[in-house]
Write a protein that holds these residues in place. Structure first.
Motif, mmCIF file in Angstrom:
data_model
loop_
_atom_site.group_PDB
_atom_site.id
_atom_site.type_symbol
_atom_site.label_atom_id
_atom_site.label_comp_id
_atom_site.label_asym_id
_atom_site.label_seq_id
_atom_site.Cartn_x
_atom_site.Cartn_y
_atom_site.Cartn_z
ATOM 1 N N PHE A 1 0.793 -1.150 -0.128
ATOM 2 C CA PHE A 1 -0.164 0.107 0.130
ATOM 3 C C PHE A 1 0.907 1.342 -0.136
ATOM 4 C CE2 PHE A 1 -2.225 3.305 2.462
ATOM 5 C CZ PHE A 1 -3.156 3.626 1.769
ATOM 6 N N VAL A 2 1.641 1.369 0.827
ATOM 7 C CA VAL A 2 2.630 2.488 0.719
ATOM 8 C C VAL A 2 3.612 2.586 -0.308
ATOM 9 C CG1 VAL A 2 4.828 3.384 2.232
ATOM 10 C CG2 VAL A 2 3.026 2.490 3.417
ATOM 11 N N ILE A 3 4.065 1.759 -0.942
ATOM 12 C CA ILE A 3 4.553 1.864 -2.418
ATOM 13 C C ILE A 3 3.797 2.072 -3.279
ATOM 14 C CG2 ILE A 3 5.741 0.353 -4.109
ATOM 15 C CD1 ILE A 3 6.993 -1.457 -1.903
ATOM 16 N N LEU A 4 2.670 1.733 -3.646
ATOM 17 C CA LEU A 4 1.511 2.170 -4.765
ATOM 18 C C LEU A 4 1.175 3.650 -4.346
ATOM 19 C CD1 LEU A 4 -0.548 -1.009 -5.196
ATOM 20 C CD2 LEU A 4 1.265 0.012 -6.711
ATOM 21 N N LEU A 5 1.108 3.998 -2.997
ATOM 22 C CA LEU A 5 0.791 5.284 -2.569
ATOM 23 C C LEU A 5 1.930 6.182 -2.967
ATOM 24 C CD1 LEU A 5 -1.409 7.322 -1.262
ATOM 25 C CD2 LEU A 5 0.033 6.744 0.847
ATOM 26 N N ALA A 6 3.066 5.864 -2.807
ATOM 27 C CA ALA A 6 4.249 6.402 -3.160
ATOM 28 C C ALA A 6 4.140 7.029 -4.809
ATOM 29 C CB ALA A 6 5.465 5.898 -2.601
ATOM 30 N N LEU A 7 4.008 5.677 -5.371
ATOM 31 C CA LEU A 7 4.013 5.865 -6.890
ATOM 32 C C LEU A 7 2.911 6.760 -7.411
ATOM 33 C CD1 LEU A 7 5.368 4.751 -9.326
ATOM 34 C CD2 LEU A 7 3.522 2.810 -9.218
ATOM 35 N N PHE A 8 1.840 6.869 -6.726
ATOM 36 C CA PHE A 8 0.593 7.627 -7.154
ATOM 37 C C PHE A 8 1.070 9.194 -6.907
ATOM 38 C CE2 PHE A 8 -3.296 9.923 -5.971
ATOM 39 C CZ PHE A 8 -3.745 9.943 -7.259
ATOM 40 N N ALA A 9 1.532 9.354 -5.566
ATOM 41 C CA ALA A 9 1.967 10.756 -5.049
ATOM 42 C C ALA A 9 2.928 11.293 -5.568
ATOM 43 C CB ALA A 9 2.016 10.546 -3.477
ATOM 44 N N ALA A 10 3.999 10.447 -6.132
ATOM 45 C CA ALA A 10 5.105 11.198 -6.745
ATOM 46 C C ALA A 10 4.775 11.781 -8.112
ATOM 47 C CB ALA A 10 6.287 10.060 -6.889
ATOM 48 N N ASN A 11 3.861 11.076 -8.809
ATOM 49 C CA ASN A 11 3.469 11.652 -10.184
ATOM 50 C C ASN A 11 2.391 12.498 -10.279
ATOM 51 O OD1 ASN A 11 4.887 9.812 -12.034
ATOM 52 N ND2 ASN A 11 4.385 8.180 -11.049
ATOM 53 N N LEU A 12 1.483 12.683 -9.000
ATOM 54 C CA LEU A 12 0.586 13.566 -9.053
ATOM 55 C C LEU A 12 0.937 15.012 -9.496
ATOM 56 C CD1 LEU A 12 -2.507 13.580 -8.251
ATOM 57 C CD2 LEU A 12 -2.073 14.004 -6.266
ATOM 58 N N PRO A 13 1.735 15.530 -8.982
ATOM 59 C CA PRO A 13 2.236 17.038 -9.079
ATOM 60 C C PRO A 13 2.525 17.187 -10.737
ATOM 61 C CG PRO A 13 3.523 16.410 -7.449
ATOM 62 C CD PRO A 13 2.788 15.098 -7.916
ATOM 63 N N PHE A 14 2.810 16.235 -11.460
ATOM 64 C CA PHE A 14 3.244 16.445 -12.803
ATOM 65 C C PHE A 14 2.055 15.999 -13.653
ATOM 66 C CE2 PHE A 14 7.049 15.239 -10.889
ATOM 67 C CZ PHE A 14 7.915 16.321 -11.245
ATOM 68 N N LEU A 15 0.992 15.532 -13.316
ATOM 69 C CA LEU A 15 -0.250 15.055 -14.095
ATOM 70 C C LEU A 15 -1.430 15.861 -14.006
ATOM 71 C CD1 LEU A 15 -0.099 11.102 -13.346
ATOM 72 C CD2 LEU A 15 0.876 12.496 -15.419
#
Length: 105
Positions: A9-23
């Motif tokens: 869950f933390v890894i998938l959340l980090a993947l989502f949160a890291a791309n959110l500012p650029f999308l």
């Protein structure tokens, strides 16, 4: 919540949160930025600041899950250096889509 599910869950959340500012062009995907009547484009410094805040949020969620499972271990600077670099690697797909992908007209 078991250990393997919370780790995933933390890894998938980090993947989502890291791309959110650029999308998206909204601040934290919630607050629209406006310049007059038109929607403004987020500058890179704001995206990087948003990325840093997202890193802190994901870290806090990870710490809370670790505390709920058992003992929360003290972390040194090495932990933050590695996870910060990992967060930047997770943000690379969003960065490529925003700045490096050629736009066909």
């Amino acid at each position: 919540m078991n250990v393997s599910f919370s780790s995933l869950f933390v890894i998938l959340l980090a993947l989502f949160a890291a791309n959110l500012p650029f999308l998206n062009e909204r601040l934290f995907a919630l607050i629209p930025l406006k310049s007059g009547e038109q929607a403004a484009t987020k500058p890179i410094w704001l995206r990087l600041l948003e990325l840093l805040v997202m890193y802190a949020i994901v870290g806090a969620i990870g710490y809370a899950l670790e505390s709920k499972i058992g003992n929360a271990f003290a972390q040194g600077w090495q932990f933050y250096a590695v996870t910060g670099c990992m967060f930047l690697v997770f943000a690379y797909p969003g960065y490529v889509l925003r700045y490096l992908k050629k736009k066909h007209r």
